[in-house]
Design a protein around this motif. Structure first.
Motif, PDB file in Angstrom:
ATOM      1  N   CYS A 110      33.695  35.164  36.537  1.00  0.00           N
ATOM      2  CA  CYS A 110      32.565  34.232  36.661  1.00  0.00           C
ATOM      3  C   CYS A 110      32.260  33.938  38.126  1.00  0.00           C
ATOM      4  O   CYS A 110      31.085  33.920  38.531  1.00  0.00           O
ATOM      5  CB  CYS A 110      32.871  32.923  35.928  1.00  0.00           C
ATOM      6  N   ILE A 111      33.293  33.725  38.917  1.00  0.00           N
ATOM      7  CA  ILE A 111      33.103  33.479  40.350  1.00  0.00           C
ATOM      8  C   ILE A 111      32.442  34.699  40.992  1.00  0.00           C
ATOM      9  O   ILE A 111      31.477  34.577  41.743  1.00  0.00           O
ATOM     10  CB  ILE A 111      34.449  33.147  41.030  1.00  0.00           C
ATOM     11  N   ARG A 112      32.943  35.892  40.681  1.00  0.00           N
ATOM     12  CA  ARG A 112      32.385  37.118  41.258  1.00  0.00           C
ATOM     13  C   ARG A 112      30.918  37.291  40.875  1.00  0.00           C
ATOM     14  O   ARG A 112      30.075  37.592  41.721  1.00  0.00           O
ATOM     15  CB  ARG A 112      33.183  38.347  40.814  1.00  0.00           C
ATOM     16  N   VAL A 113      30.591  37.084  39.616  1.00  0.00           N
ATOM     17  CA  VAL A 113      29.207  37.271  39.160  1.00  0.00           C
ATOM     18  C   VAL A 113      28.285  36.260  39.833  1.00  0.00           C
ATOM     19  O   VAL A 113      27.193  36.613  40.286  1.00  0.00           O
ATOM     20  CB  VAL A 113      29.117  37.188  37.620  1.00  0.00           C
ATOM     21  N   ARG A 114      28.699  35.002  39.937  1.00  0.00           N
ATOM     22  CA  ARG A 114      27.861  33.996  40.610  1.00  0.00           C
ATOM     23  C   ARG A 114      27.585  34.431  42.046  1.00  0.00           C
ATOM     24  O   ARG A 114      26.451  34.386  42.523  1.00  0.00           O
ATOM     25  CB  ARG A 114      28.540  32.634  40.574  1.00  0.00           C
ATOM     26  N   LEU A 115      28.608  34.896  42.750  1.00  0.00           N
ATOM     27  CA  LEU A 115      28.419  35.291  44.150  1.00  0.00           C
ATOM     28  C   LEU A 115      27.610  36.574  44.269  1.00  0.00           C
ATOM     29  O   LEU A 115      26.777  36.693  45.175  1.00  0.00           O
ATOM     30  CB  LEU A 115      29.770  35.411  44.848  1.00  0.00           C
ATOM     31  N   LEU A 116      27.806  37.514  43.351  1.00  0.00           N
ATOM     32  CA  LEU A 116      26.998  38.739  43.368  1.00  0.00           C
ATOM     33  C   LEU A 116      25.523  38.429  43.176  1.00  0.00           C
ATOM     34  O   LEU A 116      24.659  39.052  43.788  1.00  0.00           O
ATOM     35  CB  LEU A 116      27.461  39.705  42.268  1.00  0.00           C
ATOM     36  N   ARG A 117      25.240  37.461  42.327  1.00  0.00           N
ATOM     37  CA  ARG A 117      23.853  37.106  42.021  1.00  0.00           C
ATOM     38  C   ARG A 117      23.201  36.267  43.119  1.00  0.00           C
ATOM     39  O   ARG A 117      21.980  36.260  43.228  1.00  0.00           O
ATOM     40  CB  ARG A 117      23.790  36.341  40.693  1.00  0.00           C
ATOM     41  N   CYS A 118      23.995  35.551  43.902  1.00  0.00           N
ATOM     42  CA  CYS A 118      23.421  34.581  44.833  1.00  0.00           C
ATOM     43  C   CYS A 118      23.531  34.941  46.310  1.00  0.00           C
ATOM     44  O   CYS A 118      22.728  34.463  47.109  1.00  0.00           O
ATOM     45  CB  CYS A 118      24.086  33.224  44.616  1.00  0.00           C
ATOM     46  N   LEU A 119      24.514  35.726  46.672  1.00  0.00           N
ATOM     47  CA  LEU A 119      24.709  36.042  48.084  1.00  0.00           C
ATOM     48  C   LEU A 119      23.986  37.321  48.469  1.00  0.00           C
ATOM     49  O   LEU A 119      23.766  38.195  47.626  1.00  0.00           O
ATOM     50  CB  LEU A 119      26.202  36.203  48.386  1.00  0.00           C
ATOM     51  N   PRO A 120      23.650  37.454  49.737  1.00  0.00           N
ATOM     52  CA  PRO A 120      23.071  38.716  50.198  1.00  0.00           C
ATOM     53  C   PRO A 120      24.039  39.871  49.938  1.00  0.00           C
ATOM     54  O   PRO A 120      25.259  39.707  50.014  1.00  0.00           O
ATOM     55  CB  PRO A 120      22.893  38.489  51.703  1.00  0.00           C
ATOM     56  N   SER A 121      23.487  41.023  49.651  1.00  0.00           N
ATOM     57  CA  SER A 121      24.319  42.180  49.287  1.00  0.00           C
ATOM     58  C   SER A 121      25.159  42.708  50.442  1.00  0.00           C
ATOM     59  O   SER A 121      26.050  43.524  50.232  1.00  0.00           O
ATOM     60  CB  SER A 121      23.440  43.297  48.732  1.00  0.00           C
ATOM     61  N   ARG A 122      24.927  42.214  51.650  1.00  0.00           N
ATOM     62  CA  ARG A 122      25.709  42.681  52.799  1.00  0.00           C
ATOM     63  C   ARG A 122      27.165  42.229  52.738  1.00  0.00           C
ATOM     64  O   ARG A 122      28.025  42.778  53.423  1.00  0.00           O
ATOM     65  CB  ARG A 122      25.063  42.202  54.105  1.00  0.00           C
ATOM     66  N   PHE A 123      27.476  41.257  51.895  1.00  0.00           N
ATOM     67  CA  PHE A 123      28.827  40.721  51.839  1.00  0.00           C
ATOM     68  C   PHE A 123      29.742  41.512  50.905  1.00  0.00           C
ATOM     69  O   PHE A 123      29.367  41.837  49.786  1.00  0.00           O
ATOM     70  CB  PHE A 123      28.820  39.261  51.380  1.00  0.00           C
ATOM     71  N   LYS A 124      30.955  41.765  51.385  1.00  0.00           N
ATOM     72  CA  LYS A 124      32.031  42.260  50.531  1.00  0.00           C
ATOM     73  C   LYS A 124      32.780  41.002  50.091  1.00  0.00           C
ATOM     74  O   LYS A 124      33.194  40.199  50.927  1.00  0.00           O
ATOM     75  CB  LYS A 124      32.973  43.196  51.285  1.00  0.00           C
ATOM     76  N   VAL A 125      32.919  40.827  48.800  1.00  0.00           N
ATOM     77  CA  VAL A 125      33.553  39.625  48.267  1.00  0.00           C
ATOM     78  C   VAL A 125      34.874  40.006  47.602  1.00  0.00           C
ATOM     79  O   VAL A 125      34.922  40.904  46.760  1.00  0.00           O
ATOM     80  CB  VAL A 125      32.629  38.930  47.234  1.00  0.00           C
ATOM     81  N   ASP A 126      35.934  39.336  48.008  1.00  0.00           N
ATOM     82  CA  ASP A 126      37.238  39.479  47.366  1.00  0.00           C
ATOM     83  C   ASP A 126      37.556  38.175  46.660  1.00  0.00           C
ATOM     84  O   ASP A 126      37.395  37.094  47.232  1.00  0.00           O
ATOM     85  CB  ASP A 126      38.332  39.801  48.387  1.00  0.00           C
ATOM     86  N   ILE A 127      37.991  38.292  45.415  1.00  0.00           N
ATOM     87  CA  ILE A 127      38.373  37.143  44.604  1.00  0.00           C
ATOM     88  C   ILE A 127      39.853  37.307  44.283  1.00  0.00           C
ATOM     89  O   ILE A 127      40.279  38.392  43.875  1.00  0.00           O
ATOM     90  CB  ILE A 127      37.588  37.095  43.270  1.00  0.00           C
ATOM     91  N   SER A 128      40.621  36.247  44.440  1.00  0.00           N
ATOM     92  CA  SER A 128      42.037  36.361  44.089  1.00  0.00           C
ATOM     93  C   SER A 128      42.613  35.032  43.637  1.00  0.00           C
ATOM     94  O   SER A 128      42.123  33.964  44.009  1.00  0.00           O
ATOM     95  CB  SER A 128      42.850  36.919  45.265  1.00  0.00           C
ATOM     96  N   VAL A 129      43.651  35.135  42.832  1.00  0.00           N
ATOM     97  CA  VAL A 129      44.427  33.985  42.411  1.00  0.00           C
ATOM     98  C   VAL A 129      45.297  33.596  43.607  1.00  0.00           C
ATOM     99  O   VAL A 129      45.857  34.466  44.277  1.00  0.00           O
ATOM    100  CB  VAL A 129      45.315  34.360  41.200  1.00  0.00           C
ATOM    101  N   ARG A 130      45.393  32.315  43.886  1.00  0.00           N
ATOM    102  CA  ARG A 130      46.236  31.870  45.009  1.00  0.00           C
ATOM    103  C   ARG A 130      47.686  32.263  44.761  1.00  0.00           C
ATOM    104  O   ARG A 130      48.192  32.155  43.650  1.00  0.00           O
ATOM    105  CB  ARG A 130      46.137  30.358  45.196  1.00  0.00           C
ATOM    106  N   LYS A 131      48.305  32.717  45.808  1.00  0.00           N
ATOM    107  CA  LYS A 131      49.689  33.192  45.726  1.00  0.00           C
ATOM    108  C   LYS A 131      50.599  32.129  45.107  1.00  0.00           C
ATOM    109  O   LYS A 131      50.567  30.963  45.477  1.00  0.00           O
ATOM    110  CB  LYS A 131      50.185  33.550  47.130  1.00  0.00           C
ATOM    111  N   GLY A 132      51.364  32.572  44.131  1.00  0.00           N
ATOM    112  CA  GLY A 132      52.342  31.705  43.484  1.00  0.00           C
ATOM    113  C   GLY A 132      51.803  30.778  42.422  1.00  0.00           C
ATOM    114  O   GLY A 132      52.530  29.910  41.933  1.00  0.00           O
ATOM    115  N   THR A 133      50.528  30.950  42.008  1.00  0.00           N
ATOM    116  CA  THR A 133      49.952  30.020  41.028  1.00  0.00           C
ATOM    117  C   THR A 133      49.767  30.624  39.641  1.00  0.00           C
ATOM    118  O   THR A 133      49.346  29.923  38.728  1.00  0.00           O
ATOM    119  CB  THR A 133      48.586  29.479  41.509  1.00  0.00           C
ATOM    120  N   HIS A 134      50.069  31.915  39.480  1.00  0.00           N
ATOM    121  CA  HIS A 134      49.908  32.557  38.176  1.00  0.00           C
ATOM    122  C   HIS A 134      50.993  33.609  37.997  1.00  0.00           C
ATOM    123  O   HIS A 134      51.308  34.343  38.934  1.00  0.00           O
ATOM    124  CB  HIS A 134      48.525  33.196  38.054  1.00  0.00           C
ATOM    125  N   GLN A 135      51.538  33.687  36.813  1.00  0.00           N
ATOM    126  CA  GLN A 135      52.642  34.612  36.578  1.00  0.00           C
ATOM    127  C   GLN A 135      52.231  36.076  36.670  1.00  0.00           C
ATOM    128  O   GLN A 135      53.071  36.939  36.899  1.00  0.00           O
ATOM    129  CB  GLN A 135      53.311  34.326  35.232  1.00  0.00           C
TER     130      GLN A 135
END
Length: 175
Positions: free
Chosen positions: A98-123
């Protein structure tokens, strides 16, 4: 009846004031110019995304935070880290999508977007991060009509003003 993964999440107070501010408009319609993007603007885009399991925003659940977003406008790169509400959250990949899709739809295409779970917060943070940053997996997920409908619903049903009805024995508010 569906069993909730996190039946009683903690609800955090949300920031007031500058939320969901409009994109800067310098009254310059020159298509060759580029608007400066900062972490606050990225946060404003994702803070109101609804959690797939609860009628609450990612900001209200403390899944997204302004301090966990890095923007290098010069390098056209954005890193968004998010924190699932529980370490075994099976919705983590969907939230990241959902975060990725929102940013893909709203930000200029020049951006490379990385989405990640914060270290140590998910098994399964490595597996989730691999899925969220694999273009082919993301494209395949968005070809699934049901999954796309769920993503669109999370993006469309943003809570307003941080006010959420608490019916029955619901979550508690932590300030």
């Amino acid at each position: 009846m569906t069993t909730l993964i996190n039946q009683n999440p903690v609800i955090y107070e949300t920031a007031t004031g500058d939320s969901n501010r409009a994109w800067r408009d310098d009254d310059n319609d020159n298509e060759d110019s580029t608007d400066f993007i900062d972490a606050q603007e990225v946060f404003d885009l994702i803070r109101s995304i609804s959690d797939p399991e609860h009628p609450l925003s990612l900001e209200q659940l403390n899944v997204t935070q302004r301090d966990h977003i890095q923007v290098s406008d010069k390098n056209n790169h954005i890193l968004v880290e998010f924190t699932p509400t529980i370490p075994h959250c099976s919705m983590a990949t969907l939230i990241g999508l959902c975060i990725r899709v929102r940013l893909l739809r709203c930000l200029p295409s020049r951006f490379k977007v990385d989405i990640s779970v914060r270290k140590g917060t998910h098994q399964s943070e490595n597996a989730v991060n691999k899925q969220l940053n694999d273009k082919e997996r993301v494209a395949a997920a968005l070809e699934n009509a049901h999954l796309l409908e769920v993503v669109n619903q999370c993006l469309a049903t943003a809570t307003s003003g941080g006010v959420v009805a608490n019916i029955g024995k619901g979550p508690t508010v932590e300030t």
